[in-house]
Design a protein around this motif. Structure first.
Motif, PDB file in Angstrom:
ATOM      1  N   PHE A 239       1.855  -7.372  -9.174  1.00  0.00           N
ATOM      2  CA  PHE A 239       2.009  -6.508  -8.011  1.00  0.00           C
ATOM      3  C   PHE A 239       0.797  -5.581  -7.912  1.00  0.00           C
ATOM      4  CE2 PHE A 239       3.744  -2.948  -5.613  1.00  0.00           C
ATOM      5  CZ  PHE A 239       4.401  -3.616  -4.595  1.00  0.00           C
TER       6      PHE A 239
ATOM      7  N   LEU B 107       0.198   4.316 -12.739  1.00  0.00           N
ATOM      8  CA  LEU B 107       0.233   3.316 -11.674  1.00  0.00           C
ATOM      9  C   LEU B 107       0.300   1.907 -12.254  1.00  0.00           C
ATOM     10  CD1 LEU B 107      -0.044   2.971  -8.552  1.00  0.00           C
ATOM     11  CD2 LEU B 107      -2.374   2.266  -9.071  1.00  0.00           C
TER      12      LEU B 107
ATOM     13  N   LEU C  98       7.106  -3.288 -11.229  1.00  0.00           N
ATOM     14  CA  LEU C  98       7.321  -3.816  -9.884  1.00  0.00           C
ATOM     15  C   LEU C  98       7.035  -5.315  -9.811  1.00  0.00           C
ATOM     16  CD1 LEU C  98       5.920  -0.885  -7.734  1.00  0.00           C
ATOM     17  CD2 LEU C  98       8.290  -1.640  -7.886  1.00  0.00           C
TER      18      LEU C  98
ATOM     19  N   MET D 209      -5.238  -2.623  -6.894  1.00  0.00           N
ATOM     20  CA  MET D 209      -5.037  -1.320  -7.531  1.00  0.00           C
ATOM     21  C   MET D 209      -5.165  -1.449  -9.042  1.00  0.00           C
ATOM     22  SD  MET D 209      -4.195   1.527  -5.873  1.00  0.00           S
ATOM     23  CE  MET D 209      -3.014   2.344  -4.806  1.00  0.00           C
TER      24      MET D 209
ATOM     25  N   LEU E 222       3.881   6.234  -5.063  1.00  0.00           N
ATOM     26  CA  LEU E 222       4.089   6.467  -6.486  1.00  0.00           C
ATOM     27  C   LEU E 222       2.927   7.241  -7.097  1.00  0.00           C
ATOM     28  CD1 LEU E 222       5.568   3.004  -7.487  1.00  0.00           C
ATOM     29  CD2 LEU E 222       6.715   5.204  -7.671  1.00  0.00           C
TER      30      LEU E 222
ATOM     31  N   ARG F  58       0.818  -1.196   0.000  1.00  0.00           N
ATOM     32  CA  ARG F  58       0.000   0.000   0.000  1.00  0.00           C
ATOM     33  C   ARG F  58       0.865   1.264   0.000  1.00  0.00           C
ATOM     34  NH1 ARG F  58      -5.778   0.538   2.268  1.00  0.00           N
ATOM     35  NH2 ARG F  58      -5.914  -1.591   1.528  1.00  0.00           N
TER      36      ARG F  58
ATOM     37  N   LEU G 269       4.014   1.781  -1.015  1.00  0.00           N
ATOM     38  CA  LEU G 269       4.729   2.023  -2.274  1.00  0.00           C
ATOM     39  C   LEU G 269       3.774   2.519  -3.347  1.00  0.00           C
ATOM     40  CD1 LEU G 269       7.405   1.841  -3.696  1.00  0.00           C
ATOM     41  CD2 LEU G 269       6.967  -0.571  -4.150  1.00  0.00           C
ATOM     42  N   GLU G 270       2.617   1.851  -3.444  1.00  0.00           N
ATOM     43  CA  GLU G 270       1.693   2.213  -4.514  1.00  0.00           C
ATOM     44  C   GLU G 270       1.137   3.613  -4.330  1.00  0.00           C
ATOM     45  OE1 GLU G 270      -0.843  -1.253  -6.039  1.00  0.00           O
ATOM     46  OE2 GLU G 270      -0.133  -1.937  -4.104  1.00  0.00           O
ATOM     47  N   TRP G 271       0.743   3.939  -3.099  1.00  0.00           N
ATOM     48  CA  TRP G 271       0.197   5.286  -2.870  1.00  0.00           C
ATOM     49  C   TRP G 271       1.281   6.338  -3.018  1.00  0.00           C
ATOM     50  CZ3 TRP G 271      -4.495   6.766  -3.463  1.00  0.00           C
ATOM     51  CH2 TRP G 271      -5.540   5.858  -3.257  1.00  0.00           C
TER      52      TRP G 271
ATOM     53  N   TYR H 251       3.852   1.281 -13.305  1.00  0.00           N
ATOM     54  CA  TYR H 251       4.706   1.004 -12.148  1.00  0.00           C
ATOM     55  C   TYR H 251       4.505  -0.431 -11.680  1.00  0.00           C
ATOM     56  CZ  TYR H 251       4.844   6.114 -11.865  1.00  0.00           C
ATOM     57  OH  TYR H 251       4.975   7.436 -12.145  1.00  0.00           O
ATOM     58  N   ASN H 252       3.233  -0.857 -11.627  1.00  0.00           N
ATOM     59  CA  ASN H 252       2.961  -2.188 -11.096  1.00  0.00           C
ATOM     60  C   ASN H 252       3.468  -3.296 -12.013  1.00  0.00           C
ATOM     61  OD1 ASN H 252       1.969  -1.200  -8.763  1.00  0.00           O
ATOM     62  ND2 ASN H 252      -0.174  -1.698  -9.150  1.00  0.00           N
TER      63      ASN H 252
END
Lengths: 348, 595
Positions: B312, B362, B369, B316, A151, A145, A147-149, B365-366
């Motif tokens: 990852f 996002l 990641l 999200m 970024l 959570r 890292l994602e928030w 990034y995922n």
């Protein structure tokens, strides 16, 4: 690879070599010549590789597999940067007040360029560091959570940094100054005409319905404001340097777009309505007007010319142009013979 | 044949799974060759029919692109086509690629093949309508192809078909081409609606026991959301096409103001050309995501499988797909900053457009990641996935230029736009399509595609396509407008720009020919490919757990699978093996996973 496969691939590559050589031999263009040679080289190198592979296999040497994927991905990222820096293809010197637009583009290049580089280099590093090897296992971690928030917020911040200056400049772009001079550019398939206000400083009203052989720009003959309007039907639009100008845009048939690359500004011409854009020319010179909205088969040839000149030269040029009243009267005098011969019903 | 009425108790007692909510229905079992392979109701056959048709028409678009590039690269020395044919080529190339290839292949092809298999259904919920959907799509393609053979040829209105130009005589194909184009689009949308309803209802209603929405593979999420978008967006194009057809055939004036065409007054009056643009882009922008979301979903699964690591931030990723889908309906006018619409719209649409960058970033990034701390196998599908990330990031960031209203002013209608949308919705999704074909071909045929040819195909396609479109951005920055069949005399262009155009043309030809190798590989591997076995990639999702490969009619044999976990249990600590199929009961997996 089996030897049968090697023969097939090798044969194809030999054919490629021949094709490359013949392209290089007959190609008139420099590009074709080099393409041919490169194809030839690819063929030769591949055949050499096949032979070496066959020897290695026959002697029982283990097949070496170098990790080229991360290196090539990195090369693509760095190559992009090198291309960007070395590119001789870039916008020409600006000739209007819109250097803010250039600034916003440069800012966008910096921010997005860094993100591009960061993402692709990180990806290439991951591809190298976490490539499959004996003993390497993936780490199980469904989500993070923080890292994602983190970024997401960083990205939102970067986007806001691009957007905010953009919106301020957009506000300026769509708000012509009160004291700007009004001129009109009219598009039709496939050329440009222009109209400038006469001594009264006001353009007369127009309607597409009034367009005729006598009145090609559809100016209202009953409007007193329109009588002294200066009409430029063939030839360049002249504008004075350092005076803000609002170009009113009108089309008689289809969509067109008034675009002068050196001014950085463009706007569509839409039949049935009047659109506009404004700028202040900042240096004298001759610039090409391109139609930037597809308008039919001669779209690429719909060019105009705008001359930015000193104030005095502009006044002299303006004085030498015909007004609508004189043109309309002249057309009326010539009309009966010209029109009656082609179509009697139009002559009243 | 499949006995769907069996009601055997779940084998692994104690591995709780919710009861089936929808009772099984009996499928139509084909009785003849025609009903098995031609008028077939099996989604897998329909998928291959969709795919084959889309690739066939795509080859036409490929040849058109060669003609365009030869014209742009060598406008004087080669005179293969004139201005009229150039405009016909760009129009047909664009429309074919966006609608008849990408939309049809992602939703009709991959949607049909993967949705029922991945959610654990026997077939689509309306198999007959599904079959009809393909045949209506084929009819649309045939109408489109017919326009090449009518007097005057196909329309040259540009793929955006902007009136008034699209239906006036200054545009090629005004007599027949534009009519056939509009009719073909209308037919396509009818066909798509039948398919799209199927995809959405199947995902919502026919998932197997345990397959909760938040356990679905991202491929299904991507295709599902894209189908919803398409069902909402295509009607705008539909009415736009009908109204434009009326303007052309019946003399109505929906989009036609008073016009003096070459000095002649036309009968039209009072219509609005900008209204068409709003309708077109209200469809056109979601269309970008109709293509992109399935690609997002598929590439997520490719990366997870071939990096042997859970995707990852799955939750999200799902929400990003949904948010992007929702936002895509309120950004359309960023295609129209310089269209003459009310300029104050610019503020709103610039803000919404740049906001959409956040969930999209996002996702990027995922993906990266997921590679991080993974165990990356450089299989051919993984190569294509990596290529997708590079091209998608590149194309995505140039979207930040064009979405920012004032930056769009100098760049709009230039080659920068051409480069941007080719990179982001041409190259990137097509790399995913290739990756997906290399990934699922073993399931569809039982044989692996040849790996050497695959690697060669990848490197030529990825590096070549990148080298084609990266330089075009810089021509656009210089001010070179798009849709010019030749540049002619432009004082601001140096000689080197023409050389650049020649180089790009040569690369385009090479990349095009590499695609023929791919087609050869598809045929060659069918016969000579290595036998794949049921699950060559050791993947977790349900399509790899079918009793037969390729899966038979009804997909799953006697019993539908029961799902116990999400789709991404790779390398779970303490598990019996490095991947846990979704239908493996906890008692056999050796660990209890919580998702």
């Amino acid at each position: 690879m089996r030897n049968g496969g090697r023969w097939v691939v090798g044969g194809c590559m030999a054919a490629l070599c021949l094709i490359g050589l013949s392209i290089a031999a007959v190609g008139q263009e420099r590009t074709l010549y080099w393409t041919g040679l490169i194809l030839f080289a690819i063929g030769v190198i591949t055949i050499f590789g096949l032979i070496r592979g066959a020897y290695d296999e026959a002697e029982g040497r283990p097949r070496r597999r170098r990790q080229v994927v991360p290196a090539l991905m990195l090369a693509v990222a760095l190559g992009t940067v090198v291309f960007h820096l070395a590119s001789p293809w870039w916008w020409g010197p600006i000739a209007s007040n819109w250097e803010y637009i250039d600034f916003t583009i440069s800012l966008t290049f910096w921010i997005t360029g860094l993100v591009f580089l960061a993402v692709v280099v990180f990806m290439a590093w991951c591809a190298h560091r976490f490539r499959h090897r004996p003993g390497n296992t993936a780490h199980y971690e469904p989500e993070s959570r923080r890292l994602e928030w983190g970024l997401t917020l960083a990205t939102a911040f970067g986007v806001a940094a691009l957007l905010t200056p953009g919106l301020f400049v957009w506000d300026e772009f769509i708000t012509p100054p009160e004291d700007s001079q009004q001129v009109e550019a009219i598009g039709q398939q496939w050329y440009w005409s222009f109209r400038l206000p006469g001594e009264d400083g006001v353009l007369g009203t127009t309607s597409t319905r009034l367009v005729s052989v006598d009145n090609p720009l559809g100016i209202n003959p009953d409007d007193p404001n329109g009588q002294d309007d200066v009409v430029v039907q063939s030839g360049a639009l002249h504008l004075p340097v350092n005076r803000p100008v609002t170009v009113l845009l009108r089309s008689q048939d289809v969509l067109h777009n008034f675009y002068v690359p050196e001014f950085r500004a463009k706007m569509d011409l839409v039949p049935g309505m009047v659109t506009q854009l404004w700028f202040t020319p900042t240096r004298t010179g001759s610039f090409q007007i391109l139609c930037a909205e597809y308008c039919g088969v001669q779209h690429a040839n719909m060019r105009g010319q705008v001359e930015i000149v000193e104030e005095a030269e502009f006044a002299a040029w303006l004085g030498a142009q015909p007004t609508f009243a004189t043109m309309y009267a002249a057309a009326g005098r010539d009309r009966p013979t010209a029109v009656a011969s082609s179509d009697g019903s139009l002559a009243e | 044949m499949v006995d769907v009425t069996s009601d055997r108790a779940i084998a692994d007692v104690g591995d709780a799974a919710p009861p089936a909510e929808v009772p099984e229905v009996d499928l139509y079992h084909a009785k003849s060759w025609i009903t098995k392979y031609v008028f077939c109701q099996d989604a897998k056959v329909i998928a291959i029919q969709y795919g084959g048709t889309a690739v066939a028409i795509g080859l036409v678009a490929l040849v058109l692109s060669w003609l365009m590039r030869l014209q742009l690269g060598f406008p004087e020395s080669l005179s293969l086509i004139d201005a009229e044919q150039y405009y016909q080529a760009i129009t047909m190339h664009g429309m074919i690629m966006v609608i008849y290839l990408l939309t049809a292949l992602f939703l009709g092809g991959f949607g049909n093949y993967l949705i029922p298999l991945m959610v654990g259904a026997r077939d689509m919920v309306f198999p007959y309508v599904n079959m009809l959907s393909y045949w209506v799509y084929l009819l649309a393609v045939l109408i489109l192809v017919a326009s090449f053979f009518v007097p005057g040829g196909p329309t040259g209105a540009g793929w955006t078909l902007y009136p008034p130009q699209a239906i006036l005589s200054g545009t090629p194909g005004r007599d027949w081409g534009i009519i056939l184009m509009l009719v073909s689009l209308i037919v396509f949308i009818i066909g798509f609606t039948m398919g799209g309803l199927n995809y959405v209802v199947t995902v919502l209603q026919a998932r197997t026991r345990g397959m909760t929405l938040m356990r679905m593979p991202l491929t299904v999420w991507g295709i599902f959301t894209a189908s919803v978008l398409a069902l909402l967006a295509f009607p705008a194009l539909f009415v736009g096409c009908v109204m434009l057809l009326f303007d052309r055939l019946l003399g109505t004036s929906f989009f036609m103001p008073a016009i003096a065409e070459f000095g002649q007054q036309l009968d039209h009056d009072g219509g609005s050309p900008i209204l068409f643009q709003h309708l077109f882009w209200f469809f056109g922008h979601p269309e970008v995501y109709i293509v992109a979301l399935p690609a997002f979903g598929i590439v997520s699964d490719l990366i997870a499988t071939h990096a042997r690591r859970n995707i990852f931030g799955y939750r999200m990723m799902v929400w990003a797909i949904i948010i992007i889908g929702g936002l895509s309906f309120i950004v359309w006018a960023h295609h129209m900053y310089v269209s003459g619409m009310n300029p104050y719209f610019g503020f709103f649409f610039a803000v919404t457009t740049l906001i959409i960058a956040v969930p999209t970033a996002l996702k990027v990034y995922n993906w990266v990641l997921t590679l991080w701390r993974g165990d990356i196998h450089f299989t051919v599908p993984m190569l294509f996935a990596l290529g997708f990330i590079v091209t998608f990031v590149n194309g995505g960031i140039t979207g930040l230029f064009l979405g920012n209203a004032v930056v769009d002013v100098p760049l709009s209608d230039t080659m920068f736009v051409v480069a941007h949308f080719h990179m982001v919705m041409g190259v990137a999704p097509i790399l995913v399509i290739f990756g997906a074909i290399y990934h699922w071909y073993p399931k569809m045929t039982g044989r692996m595609l040849h790996e050497g040819m695959g690697r060669f195909h990848f490197w030529v396609t990825f590096v070549g396509a990148y080298a084609i479109f990266l330089p075009l951005h810089y021509l656009g920055l210089m001010g070179v407008p798009r849709r010019y069949h030749e540049l002619g005399n432009m004082p601001f262009i140096p000689e080197s720009a023409h050389t650049l155009n020649e180089i790009v043309t040569v690369i385009a030809l090479i990349v095009g020919f590499a695609q023929l190798l791919f087609l050869f590989n598809l045929g060659w591997s069918l016969r000579y490919g290595k036998p794949a076995g049921p699950n060559p990639w050791r993947a977790t999702t349900l399509e790899w757990q079918t009793p037969e490969t390729p899966p038979g009619h009804g997909n799953f044999g006697r019993e539908l699978p029961v799902v116990y976990r999400w789709a991404y249990d790779y390398n779970v600590p303490g598990a019996a093996q490095d991947f846990l199929p979704q239908n493996m009961p906890p008692s056999r997996a050796g660990v209890q996973t919580h998702v």
